[in-house]
Design an enzyme around this catalytic site. Structure first.
Site, mmCIF file in Angstrom:
data_model
loop_
_atom_site.group_PDB
_atom_site.id
_atom_site.type_symbol
_atom_site.label_atom_id
_atom_site.label_comp_id
_atom_site.label_asym_id
_atom_site.label_seq_id
_atom_site.Cartn_x
_atom_site.Cartn_y
_atom_site.Cartn_z
ATOM 1 N N ARG A 148 0.740 -0.922 0.265
ATOM 2 C CA ARG A 148 -0.042 -0.502 -0.487
ATOM 3 C C ARG A 148 1.051 1.387 -0.166
ATOM 4 N NH1 ARG A 148 -3.448 1.928 5.142
ATOM 5 N NH2 ARG A 148 -1.686 3.226 5.749
ATOM 6 N N TYR A 160 -2.897 11.439 6.481
ATOM 7 C CA TYR A 160 -3.413 9.384 6.857
ATOM 8 C C TYR A 160 -2.536 8.847 5.928
ATOM 9 C CZ TYR A 160 -4.296 4.884 6.552
ATOM 10 O OH TYR A 160 -3.889 3.954 6.932
ATOM 11 N N ASP A 212 -5.039 3.985 0.331
ATOM 12 C CA ASP A 212 -5.969 4.028 1.240
ATOM 13 C C ASP A 212 -7.235 5.829 1.175
ATOM 14 O OD1 ASP A 212 -6.684 3.091 4.573
ATOM 15 O OD2 ASP A 212 -7.727 4.075 3.021
ATOM 16 N N HIS A 214 -9.225 6.851 2.747
ATOM 17 C CA HIS A 214 -9.356 6.346 4.361
ATOM 18 C C HIS A 214 -10.835 7.256 3.595
ATOM 19 C CE1 HIS A 214 -8.421 6.795 8.430
ATOM 20 N NE2 HIS A 214 -7.841 5.989 7.998
ATOM 21 N N GLU A 238 -9.187 2.306 -1.518
ATOM 22 C CA GLU A 238 -9.841 1.406 -0.354
ATOM 23 C C GLU A 238 -10.311 2.795 0.012
ATOM 24 O OE1 GLU A 238 -7.172 0.028 2.841
ATOM 25 O OE2 GLU A 238 -8.452 0.363 3.873
ATOM 26 N N GLU A 264 -14.133 -1.397 6.766
ATOM 27 C CA GLU A 264 -12.999 -1.928 8.125
ATOM 28 C C GLU A 264 -13.660 -0.709 9.300
ATOM 29 O OE1 GLU A 264 -9.426 0.413 7.012
ATOM 30 O OE2 GLU A 264 -10.132 1.658 8.295
ATOM 31 N N ARG A 285 -14.401 -5.050 3.715
ATOM 32 C CA ARG A 285 -12.423 -5.282 4.672
ATOM 33 C C ARG A 285 -12.761 -5.370 6.221
ATOM 34 N NH1 ARG A 285 -7.514 -3.777 4.479
ATOM 35 N NH2 ARG A 285 -8.261 -1.892 5.898
ATOM 36 N N GLU A 341 -4.261 -7.649 5.438
ATOM 37 C CA GLU A 341 -3.374 -5.907 5.500
ATOM 38 C C GLU A 341 -2.606 -6.203 6.431
ATOM 39 O OE1 GLU A 341 -5.687 -2.620 6.806
ATOM 40 O OE2 GLU A 341 -3.695 -1.539 7.190
ATOM 41 N N TRP A 404 -11.992 12.147 8.297
ATOM 42 C CA TRP A 404 -10.353 11.516 8.541
ATOM 43 C C TRP A 404 -9.871 10.734 8.075
ATOM 44 C CZ3 TRP A 404 -7.531 7.657 11.580
ATOM 45 C CH2 TRP A 404 -6.659 7.953 11.573
HETATM 46 C C1 CS2 Z 1 -6.713 2.062 7.925
HETATM 47 C C2 CS2 Z 1 -5.957 1.829 9.459
HETATM 48 O O1 CS2 Z 1 -5.260 0.398 7.969
HETATM 49 C C3 CS2 Z 1 -5.993 0.869 7.139
HETATM 50 O O2 CS2 Z 1 -6.593 0.839 6.207
HETATM 51 O O3 CS2 Z 1 -7.124 2.521 7.078
HETATM 52 O O4 CS2 Z 1 -4.658 2.799 10.001
HETATM 53 C C4 CS2 Z 1 -7.697 3.097 10.369
HETATM 54 O O5 CS2 Z 1 -6.974 4.617 10.201
HETATM 55 C C5 CS2 Z 1 -6.646 2.739 11.475
HETATM 56 O O6 CS2 Z 1 -7.088 1.546 11.805
HETATM 57 C C6 CS2 Z 1 -7.670 3.270 12.530
HETATM 58 O O7 CS2 Z 1 -7.599 3.247 13.984
HETATM 59 MG MG MG Z 2 -7.988 1.794 5.381
#
Ligand code: CS2
Ligand code: MG
Length: 404
Positions: A148, A160, A212, A214, A238, A264, A285, A341, A404
């Site tokens: 990634r 991020y 990502d 995000h 993602e 996620e 995810r 991941e 975020w």
């Molecule tokens: C992220 C995470 O790994 C990922 O794909 O989206 O780092 C996410 O930001 C964190 O798990 C939040 O605690």
């Molecule tokens: Mg993520």
């Protein structure tokens, strides 16, 4: 019958906060579950300590499905990250116990291995393109087959996925008060294709490239980004938009064939039912520790299989080694596995969590120890007290709150 005689919540912070549930049966078998929810750890610890653990005592640890239904339907107030993480911790610990009593690794209880190993993707990042390319090279040299890529967006103060200067492992929950950053979508939409294009130009197409987003775009912006990235043949982008707006992905799908991964932040099969049944995503995810444990994750993955959606479980460093161990057992056994991941865990996590998963040539394997193959050193855990940390809050240039 193996009666649950003790249920204990351990909050410890070896490198970052983790919440672990320890279940013990009358025949002395111990099962471990991950109850970590980044930035809301104590909410789950309380949900377990105050409202779940007392109800578990005296119950049969073998009745995993019955206990899942009891905790899900018996609470009346359903779903959401706190509830489903608490249920997940119980469920994961019960599968650990069942494997230990059977003398089998959990994947064998899930139908046995459907593959030889679990393909994983690593995180590469950089303050700029050059630093990112060096980090991608380092991970490819370590044998990763999937990476990634995240790079700081010029003109944006915090991006991020990019560690702060001096931070060797990216940990977004960095402050006792949420850090605030300023975000600019236009700068990102111009920069992302340039960054990912530079990665392909340097390293070619013989490895999987992921990114990502995000949660930060509108549907049409996501469609634009996906179209701009098609030449780079992404394994996935993602969370292009906020996951809860499931129908928004219809618009993204109209504009791009770039594969999409979401899930996620989703915690139940109902949260992703439309995404899966309308084939609005390519990878789901949801994680074993935030979506109700092994029992519920298998349901989500079975639904996904029906619609040609593959798995791509969340595995950031804020999901503990217990969670990663459980994820690997599920990953090894499901037919529609996609990718896992694997971010690793900042030290001194290994002083508390004793794991048995192994990495080789881009794949992880959970190992064949009975149960999950992870043990928690409670004495070591006492040396790392809870340390209040929150995820950042993101704001646009005008000061309004953004995802975020
Ligand atoms: C992220 C995470 O790994 C990922 O794909 O989206 O780092 C996410 O930001 C964190 O798990 C939040 O605690
Ligand atoms: Mg993520």
């Amino acid at each position: 019958m193996s009666k649950i005689v003790d249920a204990k919540v351990i909050v410890t912070a070896p490198g970052r906060n983790y919440v672990t549930l320890k279940l013990t049966t009358d025949d002395g078998v111990v099962g471990w579950g991950d109850a970590t929810l980044n930035g809301r750890e104590l909410a789950v610890a309380s949900y377990l300590r105050d409202h779940v653990c007392p109800l578990l005592l005296g119950r049969d640890a073998h009745r995993i499905e019955d206990l899942w239904q009891y905790l899900y339907k018996g609470a009346y107030w359903r779903r959401g990250p706190v509830t489903m993480t608490a249920i997940a911790a119980v469920d994961i610990a019960l599968w650990d116990i069942k494997g230990k009593i059977a003398g089998l690794p959990v994947y064998q209880l899930l139908g046995g291995a459907a593959r030889d190993g679990v393909l994983v993707y690593a995180h590469a990042s950089g303050e700029g393109i050059s630093e990112l390319l060096d980090d991608v090279a380092a991970h490819l040299d370590q044998g990763y087959l999937a990476v990634r890529a995240q790079a700081a967006v010029p003109g944006v103060d915090k991006t991020y996925g990019v560690p702060e200067r001096g931070q060797n492992v990216y940990e977004p929950a960095s402050a006792a008060v949420p850090a605030e950053g300023r975000w600019d979508t236009e700068s990102y939409l111009r920069f992302a294709p340039e960054v990912l294009g530079a990665v392909r130009e340097r390293f070619g197409f013989d490895f999987h490239l992921l990114h990502d987003v995000h949660h930060r775009l509108t549907p049409i912006e996501a469609g634009r980004l996906g179209r701009d990235l098609e030449e780079h043949r992404m394994f996935w982008i993602e969370d292009p938009t906020p996951a809860e707006d499931q129908s928004a992905f219809r618009l993204i799908r109209q504009h791009t064939t770039t594969p999409i991964a979401v899930g996620e932040v989703l915690n139940s099969i109902w949260d992703c039912q439309q995404l899966i049944t309308e084939r609005l995503i390519d990878y789901i995810r949801t994680s074993v520790s935030h979506a109700g444990g092994i029992t519920h994750l298998r349901r989500i993955f079975s639904l996904a299989e029906l619609y040609g959606v593959r798995t791509g479980s969340h595995g950031a460093g804020d999901l503990s080694p217990v969670s990663l161990s459980a994820a690997l057992h599920v990953d090894l056994a499901v037919p529609n596995f996609g990718i896992q991941e694997y971010m690793g865990h900042a030290e001194p996590a290994s002083e508390v969590f004793r794991t048995s998963y192994t990495f080789s040539n881009g794949y992880l394997h959970p190992g064949d120890a009975p149960g999950l193959g992870v043990e928690v050193d409670e004495r070591a855990a006492t040396a790392f007290p809870y340390d209040p940390r929150y995820l950042p809050v993101n704001r646009r240039r005008d000061g309004s709150v953004h995802d975020w």
